[in-house]
Motif scaffolding. Sequence first.
Motif, short mmCIF file in Angstrom:
data_model
loop_
_atom_site.label_atom_id
_atom_site.label_comp_id
_atom_site.label_asym_id
_atom_site.label_seq_id
_atom_site.Cartn_x
_atom_site.Cartn_y
_atom_site.Cartn_z
N THR A 210 -6.61 -3.76 0.30
CA THR A 210 -6.78 -3.45 1.72
C THR A 210 -8.13 -3.99 2.19
O THR A 210 -8.94 -4.47 1.40
N ASP B 238 -2.79 4.72 5.02
CA ASP B 238 -1.59 4.52 4.20
C ASP B 238 -1.50 3.05 3.79
O ASP B 238 -1.55 2.16 4.64
N ARG C 141 0.95 1.40 3.00
CA ARG C 141 2.14 0.73 3.53
C ARG C 141 1.89 0.09 4.89
O ARG C 141 2.70 -0.72 5.34
N PRO D 240 2.84 -5.06 1.55
CA PRO D 240 4.30 -5.00 1.40
C PRO D 240 4.70 -4.04 0.27
O PRO D 240 3.95 -3.86 -0.70
N GLN D 241 5.87 -3.47 0.38
CA GLN D 241 6.36 -2.55 -0.64
C GLN D 241 6.42 -3.22 -2.01
O GLN D 241 6.10 -2.60 -3.04
N HIS D 242 6.79 -4.50 -2.03
CA HIS D 242 6.88 -5.22 -3.31
C HIS D 242 5.52 -5.27 -3.99
O HIS D 242 5.43 -5.15 -5.22
N ILE E 58 3.04 -3.06 -3.67
CA ILE E 58 2.74 -1.71 -4.16
C ILE E 58 3.51 -1.43 -5.45
O ILE E 58 2.96 -0.90 -6.41
N GLU E 59 4.78 -1.81 -5.49
CA GLU E 59 5.60 -1.58 -6.69
C GLU E 59 5.09 -2.42 -7.86
O GLU E 59 5.07 -1.96 -9.01
N LEU F 251 2.18 6.73 -3.85
CA LEU F 251 3.40 6.20 -3.24
C LEU F 251 4.45 5.82 -4.27
O LEU F 251 5.63 6.09 -4.10
#
Length: 254
Positions: free
Chosen positions: A11, A25, A27, A31-33, A35-36, A62
């Motif tokens: 960030t 947050d 998110r 992108p979600q990818h 974070i995963e 998350l």
Amino acid sequence: MSGRLLLVPNTLDLGTVREGSAPPDLRGVLPQHVIETAARLTHWVCENAKTTRAFLKRVDALVPLSQPLQALDIRELPRPPKGRPDAALPNLRPLLAPALAGHDIGLISEAGLPAVADPGAALVAAAHATGVTVQALAGPSALLLALAASGLNGQSFAFVGYVPQEASAQAQRLKELEALSRRLGQTQLMIETPYRNAALLRGLLAALAPTTRLSVSCGLTLAAGWTRTDDVAGWRARPLELPSDVPAVFALLA
């Protein structure tokens, strides 16, 4: 098969979250990818292990980490000797050992994209020299966000880093960049330590021609973030005090 060196974006809010306040947050900027991917990685290279653990705690809130935080292999990039920022770094190959053993490694910056205005570039170069695959993941870059929001020339631009702090040396450097911008039609991007934001703005307004376009982006991706672009004459007529604790990007186009 060897693992990869994954460039994991961070960030842009480092140092801007007040004590006792919840950080934004993830998110909202990642992108979600990403974070995963961060959640599953067990090997990391970073500038600062403490801030990297803080980032991974936000990820864990998350998407649960694949291993407990204390079990992760987090290694710091070596720093140049004090007072010698241009000194050669030691051999970085040992940091790539997990990839050579088949594990993916996450490279993370303190803010934004790794290896862009960031010492992680040396590890990326070592990965290429060693034959380790490098993959950059999508995420925020303060420089490109500031350029996009500035309305200045996005077809030709240069990042020049920090300019001198001493007044006469700073003025000379800024005039050089202005002349280069005028000759090439090229946007010049620079940054400063947040507590010196106001000093750099004063230096820019003192050194640049009235018709030169100047853009300042402050707190990018934050809720109160903003960008202002005007000619230097407009900035002088309508001055603005910059915060001393929020990162900013400065851009000029003569």
